[in-house]
Design an enzyme around this catalytic site. Structure first.
Site: not given
Length: 811
Positions: A689, A732
């Protein structure tokens, strides 16, 4: 005399030894037998033996009726034994397993207040080490042959005893085992033990076997005659009378058989369990109560009789009650609460529902375990928790087979016994920490437990009976799904708990944690407290977590300081002003996690902010890139895993493919060195990511254009600049808000997950979805090149990059 007489096998026999007196029993070497110990002198001898080498001398009483014998009432020859196992029984007596080692004679008794002690001398057979004469060999063979016949005739001896005796090659051990198994009065056995030679011992055994075989043959003939003349009803009465006599001989004075029989009659067992229990009970009645196998069967019957085969608790299907319980104990966690309330609503309509399997996934400290307890309270069900962290043996789940010493059922049935109902809330804690090794795969054993189609007939290896788990509401907890096999994950409904926002932490602290800690430390919450500003400062400067565990520990430290202050000043009953932020440094020390305000930061060249998922919640990840003159080397530091290294290579290749549009020299990669660094190098980092973050920082460093300091991003990049979706968006997003990010860039493939984010996150953070890296650069770079990233640069433009760095942005 010497403290040690000689070595015997692996044991060093001391010259002095505690004595345990036996009533109506003679113990022989090489025997392993359990005894019940309850007299004070005997218990004191056990304690002394356990404190030393575990050795005792067993001496038989001359008169078994004496309750408190003296040294004159004991024989002078006995057996030295090793204490193998000691178990305290509910009635206060102790069940002890001894292993016979060698014969020994008492030289003299040593006076003692609590127990008998004596100086001993080991006894050996003088003819044991010499070659036997023809007469002795004939005697040995005759005794062996008569022993086989005796075993065949005697009903109380196991059928395989003769085969076991035939395998023994040592004459001494054979003689002792034959003497120990002969069912004759204790004085005769004492004579066997005191035999001066091996030939004398076998002579006594031969005489006794001759007599006993004649008696058994007469009894057998008598029984055959009786059976041929009485009908079935009288035969049953005769057998019942024999059973009564056997029970009396086995000293069933406490009514143990009667108690077990009564429990079996009253138990509401399924037919297979009832049949198995009655069969085992019949076996138990035919055994010697002191035999090891009898103890195994008693334990097995106890497990069958105590498991909740038919006991259920009545569910409270009041949705309002459940909502109030959940709201009272937990703040937030709306998705989990809605799922539980849905389940209770269905129960109220249909009256029954197969137990679901919920898996609460989230970082430590977010309340997964306590939430399982609240689910049980809301349903008025029993709650049982089993910790699976570090379990690596399949038998921990399915149990051990009864052929193993010390076998027990698995943790599932142990939990059901503890719950005492067949429909508890069963918490499988830390299911992602289950390990696998040579003893099997516990996660595979859990498949049968959690599969709704299989757990109706769950079978434990110890019980060997089907047990219905279909009414159990299983709740599993995990920090991450990565450690759970796919097949097991498929059996569970996953509910993610991403962690708490700072506002939620503040509310939890003020409503739950502060009052609880004050009371725990002896302080009245009405007289002591922590201000909202101080709680906010603790959250911001002293904790760095997704849950509230560290926050709770910090509040506990504050409470301890307040309690000490009140105790030293004698003001525990007086009201104190709430703790203010200015007092925190004195109470907690310097703040270890003071956060830098993002608004005060400036835009920087060669730096981008990414978002990462960790088992303890989301984290902000800064990526730094520095360009220096060189020969085209690229260095990666920061303890990066293979996936992140590949992401960096893909980002570099993308930058090279865009060199003309970025205004870079065609061969710039051969004239400079690149250093890509992710701080906190001691922490390993990996995952798919960080591709767009590395690419943004790399292009910023190459072009000299600053990146926005308040924009974070997550996503993986392809060589062509496409952005692929990633996981952990909720965690996140919460981390971005916690760290002051104003804008977050996420892949367009994750757009649907924005609807699941907390309202506060959506209100305070702007989310932008991107499909290609060009869009990211337009959003992250503070001052784009004159013609934009998608058009060629004008020749000779430098965008503020020094020409001596080797980079020339002219096309």
């Amino acid at each position: 005399m010497s403290d040690t007489t000689r070595s015997e096998g692996d044991f060093e026999l001391p010259g002095r030894m505690p004595i345990l007196a036996l009533r109506d029993l003679v113990f022989f070497p090489s025997m392993v037998l359990p005894l019940l110990v309850g007299r004070p002198r005997s218990e004191a001898a056990l304690v002394e033996a356990q404190q030393d080498a575990g050795l005792l001398l067993l001496l038989a009483q001359r008169d078994p009726q004496l309750e408190d014998p003296t040294t004159g009432d004991l024989h002078r020859v006995g057996t030295v034994v090793r204490l193998v196992q000691s178990t305290e029984l509910p009635d206060g007596t102790r069940r002890v397993v001894f292993e016979g080692i060698t014969r020994a004679a008492v030289r003299r008794f040593i006076p003692g207040k609590e127990n008998f002690r004596a100086e001993i001398a080991p006894l050996d057979y003088p003819d044991a080490a010499t070659e036997p004469t023809a007469h002795a060999e004939a005697l040995f063979r005759r005794v062996e042959r008569m022993t086989r016949e005796y075993v065949h005739l005697h009903r109380e001896l196991p059928e395989d005893l003769a085969a076991r005796l035939a395998e023994i090659g040592n004459r001494v051990r054979l003689g002792h085992l034959i003497a120990g198994h002969l069912i004759v009065p204790a004085p005769e056995k004492q004579a066997f033990l005191e035999a001066e030679s091996l030939e004398a011992l076998f002579t006594l055994l031969g005489d006794t076997l001759t007599r006993e075989i004649e008696i058994l043959q007469i009894e057998d003939q008598f029984d055959r005659d009786m059976r041929s003349h009485i009908d079935e009803e009288r035969r049953q009465g005769y057998l019942n009378e024999q059973l009564r006599v056997i029970r009396k001989e086995l000293r069933d004075v406490d009514g143990e058989w009667s108690d077990l029989e009564q429990r079996l009659a009253n138990a509401r067992l399924p037919p297979p369990a009832q049949e198995r229990a009655e069969r085992e009970f019949e076996r138990l009645q035919r055994m010697n109560a002191a035999s090891p196998e009898a103890g195994v069967i008693r334990g097995y019957l106890d497990w069958i009789l105590t498991l909740p085969w038919d006991e259920r608790s009545v569910d409270n299907v009041d949705v309002g009650h459940a909502r109030s319980v959940l709201e009272e104990a937990h703040f937030g966690l709306d998705e989990v609460k809605d799922r539980i309330l849905d389940h209770i609503a269905v129960l109220s309509l249909v009256g029954g529902l197969q137990g679901p399997v919920l898996c609460l996934v989230g970082p430590p400290g977010v309340g997964k375990t306590s939430l399982g307890m609240s689910i049980a309270r809301s349903l008025d069900r029993r709650f049982v928790r089993v910790a699976l962290g570090g379990v690596r043996d399949e038998a921990e789940i399915r149990g051990h087979r009864r052929t193993y010493v010390g076998a027990l059922p698995g943790r599932v049935l142990q939990g059901m016994k503890k719950a005492a109902t067949r429909n508890p809330v069963f918490l499988l804690d830390e299911i992602d920490k289950v390990a696998r090794d040579g003893h099997g795969d516990p996660s595979a054993a859990l498949l049968e437990v959690l599969d709704a189609e299989q757990n109706r007939t769950f079978q434990d290896h110890y019980l060997e009976l089907e047990f219905d788990l279909s009414e159990v509401l299983f709740v599993a907890t995990a920090n991450t799904l990565a450690g759970i096999p796919d097949a097991l994950r498929d059996r569970m409904e996953v509910i993610r708990i991403p962690g708490y926002l700072d506002t939620e932490k503040r509310t939890i602290a003020e409503q739950y944690l502060v009052p609880a800690q004050l009371r725990r430390h002896g302080l009245d919450p009405d007289q002591f407290g922590v201000s909202s500003e101080a709680v906010s400062r603790i959250i911001e400067d002293y904790t760095r977590e997704a849950g509230v565990r560290e926050l709770d520990r910090s509040l506990a430290r504050v409470s301890r300081k307040l309690a000490r202050e009140a105790a030293e000043a004698g003001t525990s009953g007086k009201t104190r002003a709430p703790v203010q932020p200015s007092e925190l440094k004195a109470l907690l020390g310097p703040p270890p996690h003071r956060r830098t305000e993002r608004e005060a930061e400036s835009d920087r060249v060669g730096m981008a902010i990414g978002l990462a998922w960790t088992p303890v919640g989301g984290e902000v990840l800064e990526v730094e890139v520095v360009v220096v003159p060189g020969t085209g080397e690229m260095r990666l530091t920061g303890t990066l895993g293979d996936v992140m290294k590949e992401s960096a290579m893909a980002a570099f290749t993308f930058a090279r493919s865009r060199s003309r549009l970025l205004g870079l020299r065609p061969h710039f990669h051969q004239e400079v060195d690149l250093h890509i660094h992710i701080p906190e190098g001691a922490t390993p980092k990996d995952g798919p990511s960080a591709g767009i973050t590395i690419a943004a920082a790399l292009i910023s460093a190459l072009t000299g254009v600053s990146t926005r300091h308040d924009v974070a991003m997550t996503g993986e990049i392809t060589l062509g600049g496409r952005i692929l979706p990633v996981g952990g968006i909720k965690e996140k997003a919460v981390a971005a808000l916690r760290n002051g990010m104003r804008t977050v860039l996420i892949p367009a493939g994750n757009a649907m997950e924005l609807e699941l984010l907390p309202t506060e996150v959506l209100e305070r953070v702007a989310f932008r979805t991107v499909e290609r890296m060009d869009e990211v650069l337009d959003l992250i770079l503070v001052a784009a090149p004159d013609a934009g990233i998608n058009e060629p640069r004008n020749p000779g433009s430098h965008s503020g990059v020094s020409t001596d760095s080797g980079l020339h942005l002219s096309q």
